[in-house]
Write a protein that holds these residues in place. Structure first.
Motif, PDB file in Angstrom:
ATOM      1  N   ALA A  64       0.832  -1.218   0.000  1.00  0.00           N
ATOM      2  CA  ALA A  64       0.000   0.000   0.000  1.00  0.00           C
ATOM      3  C   ALA A  64       0.857   1.255   0.000  1.00  0.00           C
ATOM      4  N   ILE A  65       1.974   1.248   0.712  1.00  0.00           N
ATOM      5  CA  ILE A  65       2.838   2.434   0.769  1.00  0.00           C
ATOM      6  C   ILE A  65       3.426   2.722  -0.610  1.00  0.00           C
ATOM      7  N   TYR A  66       3.937   1.661  -1.293  1.00  0.00           N
ATOM      8  CA  TYR A  66       4.480   1.861  -2.639  1.00  0.00           C
ATOM      9  C   TYR A  66       3.385   2.313  -3.603  1.00  0.00           C
ATOM     10  N   LEU A  67       2.165   1.811  -3.404  1.00  0.00           N
ATOM     11  CA  LEU A  67       1.073   2.199  -4.285  1.00  0.00           C
ATOM     12  C   LEU A  67       0.773   3.695  -4.152  1.00  0.00           C
ATOM     13  N   ILE A  68       0.848   4.251  -2.929  1.00  0.00           N
ATOM     14  CA  ILE A  68       0.642   5.685  -2.738  1.00  0.00           C
ATOM     15  C   ILE A  68       1.725   6.479  -3.473  1.00  0.00           C
ATOM     16  N   GLU A  69       2.989   6.015  -3.402  1.00  0.00           N
ATOM     17  CA  GLU A  69       4.077   6.699  -4.104  1.00  0.00           C
ATOM     18  C   GLU A  69       3.865   6.658  -5.612  1.00  0.00           C
ATOM     19  N   ASP A  70       3.425   5.518  -6.141  1.00  0.00           N
ATOM     20  CA  ASP A  70       3.212   5.410  -7.580  1.00  0.00           C
ATOM     21  C   ASP A  70       2.056   6.303  -8.038  1.00  0.00           C
ATOM     22  N   LEU A  71       1.008   6.383  -7.225  1.00  0.00           N
ATOM     23  CA  LEU A  71      -0.095   7.271  -7.567  1.00  0.00           C
ATOM     24  C   LEU A  71       0.355   8.732  -7.562  1.00  0.00           C
TER      25      LEU A  71
ATOM     26  N   SER B  68       2.532   7.049 -12.391  1.00  0.00           N
ATOM     27  CA  SER B  68       2.904   5.886 -13.204  1.00  0.00           C
ATOM     28  C   SER B  68       2.927   4.646 -12.316  1.00  0.00           C
ATOM     29  N   LEU B  69       2.691   3.506 -12.944  1.00  0.00           N
ATOM     30  CA  LEU B  69       2.609   2.236 -12.187  1.00  0.00           C
ATOM     31  C   LEU B  69       3.586   1.228 -12.789  1.00  0.00           C
ATOM     32  N   PRO B  70       4.557   0.713 -11.994  1.00  0.00           N
ATOM     33  CA  PRO B  70       5.478  -0.322 -12.495  1.00  0.00           C
ATOM     34  C   PRO B  70       4.834  -1.708 -12.414  1.00  0.00           C
ATOM     35  N   LEU B  71       4.771  -2.377 -13.538  1.00  0.00           N
ATOM     36  CA  LEU B  71       4.220  -3.726 -13.627  1.00  0.00           C
ATOM     37  C   LEU B  71       5.219  -4.623 -14.352  1.00  0.00           C
ATOM     38  N   ASP B  72       5.062  -5.909 -14.176  1.00  0.00           N
ATOM     39  CA  ASP B  72       5.902  -6.883 -14.888  1.00  0.00           C
ATOM     40  C   ASP B  72       5.025  -8.020 -15.387  1.00  0.00           C
ATOM     41  N   THR B  73       5.332  -8.509 -16.550  1.00  0.00           N
ATOM     42  CA  THR B  73       4.598  -9.625 -17.153  1.00  0.00           C
ATOM     43  C   THR B  73       5.568 -10.756 -17.480  1.00  0.00           C
ATOM     44  N   VAL B  74       5.082 -11.975 -17.376  1.00  0.00           N
ATOM     45  CA  VAL B  74       5.844 -13.174 -17.726  1.00  0.00           C
ATOM     46  C   VAL B  74       4.962 -14.027 -18.628  1.00  0.00           C
ATOM     47  N   THR B  75       5.485 -14.371 -19.797  1.00  0.00           N
ATOM     48  CA  THR B  75       4.762 -15.203 -20.759  1.00  0.00           C
ATOM     49  C   THR B  75       5.535 -16.492 -20.968  1.00  0.00           C
ATOM     50  N   GLU B  76       4.858 -17.610 -20.846  1.00  0.00           N
ATOM     51  CA  GLU B  76       5.503 -18.927 -20.938  1.00  0.00           C
ATOM     52  C   GLU B  76       4.702 -19.830 -21.865  1.00  0.00           C
ATOM     53  N   VAL B  77       5.437 -20.535 -22.720  1.00  0.00           N
ATOM     54  CA  VAL B  77       4.818 -21.498 -23.626  1.00  0.00           C
ATOM     55  C   VAL B  77       5.461 -22.860 -23.371  1.00  0.00           C
ATOM     56  N   GLN B  78       4.638 -23.889 -23.334  1.00  0.00           N
ATOM     57  CA  GLN B  78       5.100 -25.264 -23.139  1.00  0.00           C
ATOM     58  C   GLN B  78       4.532 -26.136 -24.248  1.00  0.00           C
TER      59      GLN B  78
ATOM     60  N   CYS C 257       8.795  -9.113 -19.232  1.00  0.00           N
ATOM     61  CA  CYS C 257       8.783  -7.695 -19.596  1.00  0.00           C
ATOM     62  C   CYS C 257       8.572  -6.847 -18.351  1.00  0.00           C
ATOM     63  N   ALA C 258       9.362  -5.797 -18.227  1.00  0.00           N
ATOM     64  CA  ALA C 258       9.197  -4.806 -17.170  1.00  0.00           C
ATOM     65  C   ALA C 258       8.546  -3.573 -17.789  1.00  0.00           C
ATOM     66  N   LEU C 259       7.416  -3.167 -17.234  1.00  0.00           N
ATOM     67  CA  LEU C 259       6.613  -2.094 -17.821  1.00  0.00           C
ATOM     68  C   LEU C 259       6.497  -0.935 -16.841  1.00  0.00           C
ATOM     69  N   ASN C 260       6.301   0.229 -17.403  1.00  0.00           N
ATOM     70  CA  ASN C 260       5.960   1.420 -16.630  1.00  0.00           C
ATOM     71  C   ASN C 260       4.806   2.090 -17.361  1.00  0.00           C
ATOM     72  N   VAL C 261       3.637   2.146 -16.714  1.00  0.00           N
ATOM     73  CA  VAL C 261       2.400   2.568 -17.366  1.00  0.00           C
ATOM     74  C   VAL C 261       1.951   3.906 -16.798  1.00  0.00           C
ATOM     75  N   ASN C 262       1.565   4.814 -17.714  1.00  0.00           N
ATOM     76  CA  ASN C 262       1.016   6.101 -17.314  1.00  0.00           C
ATOM     77  C   ASN C 262      -0.415   5.898 -16.843  1.00  0.00           C
ATOM     78  N   LEU C 263      -0.716   6.315 -15.619  1.00  0.00           N
ATOM     79  CA  LEU C 263      -2.048   6.095 -15.059  1.00  0.00           C
ATOM     80  C   LEU C 263      -3.099   7.025 -15.663  1.00  0.00           C
ATOM     81  N   GLU C 264      -2.677   8.131 -16.264  1.00  0.00           N
ATOM     82  CA  GLU C 264      -3.647   9.070 -16.794  1.00  0.00           C
ATOM     83  C   GLU C 264      -4.192   8.609 -18.141  1.00  0.00           C
ATOM     84  N   ASN C 265      -3.306   8.250 -19.065  1.00  0.00           N
ATOM     85  CA  ASN C 265      -3.763   7.830 -20.394  1.00  0.00           C
ATOM     86  C   ASN C 265      -3.608   6.332 -20.644  1.00  0.00           C
ATOM     87  N   GLN C 266      -3.099   5.589 -19.667  1.00  0.00           N
ATOM     88  CA  GLN C 266      -2.959   4.126 -19.712  1.00  0.00           C
ATOM     89  C   GLN C 266      -2.046   3.660 -20.863  1.00  0.00           C
ATOM     90  N   GLU C 267      -1.045   4.450 -21.164  1.00  0.00           N
ATOM     91  CA  GLU C 267      -0.073   4.101 -22.186  1.00  0.00           C
ATOM     92  C   GLU C 267       1.214   3.601 -21.519  1.00  0.00           C
TER      93      GLU C 267
END
Length: 241
Positions: free
Chosen positions: A183-190, A194-204, A222-232
């Motif tokens: 929650a503390i990090y979420l307040i800082e990101d708000l 911008s919001l730091p997210l990460d995705t992992v894609t796996e195929v078997q 993938c390490a992502l950084n997303v703009n919270l205003e325009n979601q880009e």
């Protein structure tokens, strides 16, 4: 040599035991006669018989050396061919590429609720670098926030021909995911917007190698950084593991 005392006895050389090996008898020089009518019997020098050994021609050694060198070169050449075949034919893991990441919806509820709503569309390319076709069972896309998983979605499997590429589209929809521990990090990101997210894609999947099924898998993060205003997506760094 002994003389016989009987004049009527034949003048024969003394009796010698038979030699153990074949010999040649070579008469020695005649000795001086001691009696005019009874000369000394001739003396013999016994020479041992040595069987003749046939020498091998020199070209046989050359032929043997040449044959050994040819066999060694043939073995080395065969080993190189087998190693090359194993290198090119042994199955490799499929290669994943993120063609596009798009956030259709991204909403963050600040504390005390501290929840995240995510609707993410992912376009992937699955490349098969091998000379055999690939059948993959599923593709799993997961998303996380600051190293904590938020959720995942599983796409259906498919088929990729030898040295071919398959395009896969999947959509991840998460509603009201709690992030109370961060929650503390979420307040800082708000506050930053911008919001730091990460995705992992796996195929078997599995690859048919002659009469055997060899399991293979590939993944990409993938390490992502997303703009919270325009979601880009502001920043995107992807790498294969």
């Amino acid at each position: 040599m002994e003389k016989t005392g009987d004049p009527a006895a034949p003048l024969l050389p003394p009796h010698y035991p038979p030699p153990t090996e074949p010999c040649y008898g070579v008469p020695a020089a005649a000795a001086a006669l001691q009696e005019p009518y009874f000369p000394e019997p001739p003396a013999y020098v016994l020479l041992p018989f040595y069987p003749r050994r046939h020498r091998r021609h020199g070209r046989c050694h050359c032929c043997g050396s040449l044959f050994s060198s040819s066999a060694l070169l043939s073995s080395a050449f065969l080993l190189v061919i087998l190693c090359s075949a194993a290198f090119f034919l042994w199955p490799s893991d499929p290669q994943l590429t993120v063609a596009r990441l798009r956030f259709d919806d991204l909403r963050v509820t600040p504390p005390p609720f501290a929840t995240i709503d995510v609707v993410l569309s992912v376009d992937l390319m699955v490349r098969n670098p091998d000379f055999f076709s690939l059948d993959y069972r599923s593709i799993v896309v997961s998303i996380g926030y600051r190293g904590r998983p938020l959720g995942s979605v599983t796409a259906d499997g498919g088929h990729v021909r030898a040295r071919g590429v398959s395009h896969v589209h999947t959509k991840l929809d998460l509603d009201g995911i709690l992030v109370l521990n961060d929650a503390i990090y979420l307040i800082e990101d708000l506050f930053r917007g911008s919001l730091p997210l990460d995705t992992v894609t796996e195929v078997q999947g599995r690859m048919r190698l002659f009469f055997f099924d060899v399991p293979v898998q590939g993944n990409i993060s993938c390490a992502l950084n997303v703009n919270l205003e325009n979601q880009e997506v502001i920043r995107q760094d992807c790498y294969s593991e």
